[in-house]
Design an enzyme around this catalytic site. Structure first.
Site, PDB file in Angstrom:
ATOM      1  N   ASP A  61       0.844  -1.204   0.000  1.00 28.44           N
ATOM      2  CA  ASP A  61       0.000   0.000   0.000  1.00 28.44           C
ATOM      3  C   ASP A  61       0.874   1.247   0.000  1.00 28.44           C
ATOM      4  O   ASP A  61       1.552   1.533   0.982  1.00 28.44           O
ATOM      5  CB  ASP A  61      -0.894  -0.001   1.248  1.00 28.44           C
ATOM      6  CG  ASP A  61      -1.796   1.224   1.300  1.00 28.44           C
ATOM      7  OD1 ASP A  61      -2.950   1.126   0.849  1.00 28.44           O
ATOM      8  OD2 ASP A  61      -1.328   2.294   1.766  1.00 28.44           O
ATOM      9  N   TYR A  82       3.334   9.846  -0.708  1.00 31.19           N
ATOM     10  CA  TYR A  82       4.403   9.248   0.110  1.00 31.19           C
ATOM     11  C   TYR A  82       5.771   9.433  -0.560  1.00 31.19           C
ATOM     12  O   TYR A  82       6.804   9.275   0.095  1.00 31.19           O
ATOM     13  CB  TYR A  82       4.191   7.736   0.348  1.00 31.19           C
ATOM     14  CG  TYR A  82       2.916   7.330   1.054  1.00 31.19           C
ATOM     15  CD1 TYR A  82       2.087   8.261   1.657  1.00 31.19           C
ATOM     16  CD2 TYR A  82       2.553   5.980   1.113  1.00 31.19           C
ATOM     17  CE1 TYR A  82       0.906   7.859   2.283  1.00 31.19           C
ATOM     18  CE2 TYR A  82       1.380   5.578   1.747  1.00 31.19           C
ATOM     19  CZ  TYR A  82       0.562   6.515   2.307  1.00 31.19           C
ATOM     20  OH  TYR A  82      -0.595   6.119   2.919  1.00 31.19           O
ATOM     21  N   LYS A 129      -2.647   6.050  -4.353  1.00 31.30           N
ATOM     22  CA  LYS A 129      -3.715   7.006  -4.027  1.00 31.30           C
ATOM     23  C   LYS A 129      -3.521   8.333  -4.749  1.00 31.30           C
ATOM     24  O   LYS A 129      -2.383   8.765  -4.973  1.00 31.30           O
ATOM     25  CB  LYS A 129      -3.753   7.244  -2.510  1.00 31.30           C
ATOM     26  CG  LYS A 129      -3.724   5.949  -1.714  1.00 31.30           C
ATOM     27  CD  LYS A 129      -3.870   6.146  -0.219  1.00 31.30           C
ATOM     28  CE  LYS A 129      -3.583   4.840   0.509  1.00 31.30           C
ATOM     29  NZ  LYS A 129      -2.159   4.614   0.789  1.00 31.30           N
ATOM     30  N   HIS A 164      -7.402   9.971  -1.900  1.00 32.13           N
ATOM     31  CA  HIS A 164      -6.686   9.932  -0.622  1.00 32.13           C
ATOM     32  C   HIS A 164      -7.432  10.623   0.525  1.00 32.13           C
ATOM     33  O   HIS A 164      -7.449  10.128   1.649  1.00 32.13           O
ATOM     34  CB  HIS A 164      -5.288  10.539  -0.806  1.00 32.13           C
ATOM     35  CG  HIS A 164      -4.273  10.014   0.141  1.00 32.13           C
ATOM     36  ND1 HIS A 164      -2.948   9.864  -0.174  1.00 32.13           N
ATOM     37  CD2 HIS A 164      -4.392   9.590   1.430  1.00 32.13           C
ATOM     38  CE1 HIS A 164      -2.292   9.366   0.868  1.00 32.13           C
ATOM     39  NE2 HIS A 164      -3.150   9.193   1.852  1.00 32.13           N
TER      40      HIS A 164
END
Ligand code: A2P
Length: 276
Positions: A47, A52, A77, A110
């Site tokens: 994930d 990120y 996301k 997200h």
């Protein structure tokens, strides 16, 4: 149930009940190694998210592992600023390029972007990605009941999953019940409360009784609730430990003791008030 156990999403896609989360795992060696170790330990589900900043490392680790793509389940996301800028297509294409993939298994909005009701508006783009076969399933993250209700009122394809903060101090009973009722899978983020629950006395006590760690008890509690779990760690032994959840079971009484720790307390942002 074991590490290869999958749940069936509402569109028939199978999703492993345990995955590796890489939020706050640094791009480069740290994320690369974490993903390689997880795959070696038997994880088949990763994930990540555009925000990120580590999709490239995730993609490289997966490619280098040599595991056939169809055996893996990869989630990423769509970030908030790209929704506000109406750049959903560019954002998704960038994620796929960084991951070196022509599809993801699950693509999530997200956060429920409020501006121009972005949390509903962006869904038609998500549906297009799904119809094109570039996202085998589509879902949301950080949606409360009212966000889901607004979305369900207009969606052609209902969201397959909702990923939200959930752990023993934020048990999310109402939201998870609503999701179950609507056929939306439920996936906690920060299941360990960013690590702060590891020293909780009740959890330590239950862990001791099973010869397990507090992290394993918390994750097992999530599994027994029927949730998909994505613990984050960048340490090999913890990544392995977090997958050893299938050789013990919590009793009903232990489950209830954990539910009783609820304080409705978050470690992350509230979807009603987030400002990013
Ligand atoms: P690290 O990546 O350094 O191992 P959450 O998922 O609730 O956000 O919590 C993640 C935090 O918990 C991370 O800081 C991670 O640190 C740590 N962590 C993950 N698994 C374990 C474990 N089995 N034991 C102790 N700490 C863990």
């Amino acid at each position: 149930m074991d590490l290869q156990t999958r749940i069936q999403l509402n569109n028939g896609v199978q999703m492993p009940v345990l995955g590796l989360g890489v939020f706050l795992s640094k791009d480069g060696e740290e994320t690369y190694n974490a993903v390689r170790w997880a795959l070696e330990a038997g994880y088949r589900h990763i994930d990540t998210a555009a925000v990120y900043g580590n999709e490239e490392s995730v993609g490289r680790a997966i490619r280098d592992s040599g595991i056939p793509r169809e055996e893996l389940f990869v989630t990423t996301k769509l970030w908030n600023t790209r929704i506000r800028a109406h750049e959903e297509e560019q954002a998704f294409a960038e994620s796929l390029r960084k991951l070196q993939m022509d599809y993801v298994d699950l693509y999530l909005i997200h956060w429920p972007v409020r501006e121009e009701q972005g949390y509903v508006r962006a869904w038609s783009k998500m549906e297009a990605f799904n119809k094109q076969g570039r996202a085998r399933a589509i879902g949301v993250s950080n949606y409360h009941v009212h966000h889901l209700q607004d979305l369900l009122a207009v969606a052609d394809v209902p969201p397959a999953l909702n990923q939200v903060e959930c752990h023993p101090e934020l048990t999310q009973v109402e939201l998870s019940d609503f999701c179950r009722e609507k056929g939306i899978a439920f996936e906690p983020w920060s299941p360990l409360g960013r690590g702060k629950l590891l020293e909780n006395e009740t959890l330590k006590d239950i862990a001791k009784a099973h010869g397990k760690t507090t992290a394993q008890v918390i994750l097992r509690w999530g599994l027994q609730r029927g949730f998909v779990n994505i613990p984050k760690s960048v340490h090999k032994e913890r990544i392995e430990q977090n997958a050893q959840l299938f050789d013990f079971a919590l009793s009903q009484g232990e489950m209830e003791r954990i539910f009783a720790l609820n304080k409705n307390e978050r470690v992350g942002s509230d979807p009603e008030t987030f400002n990013f």
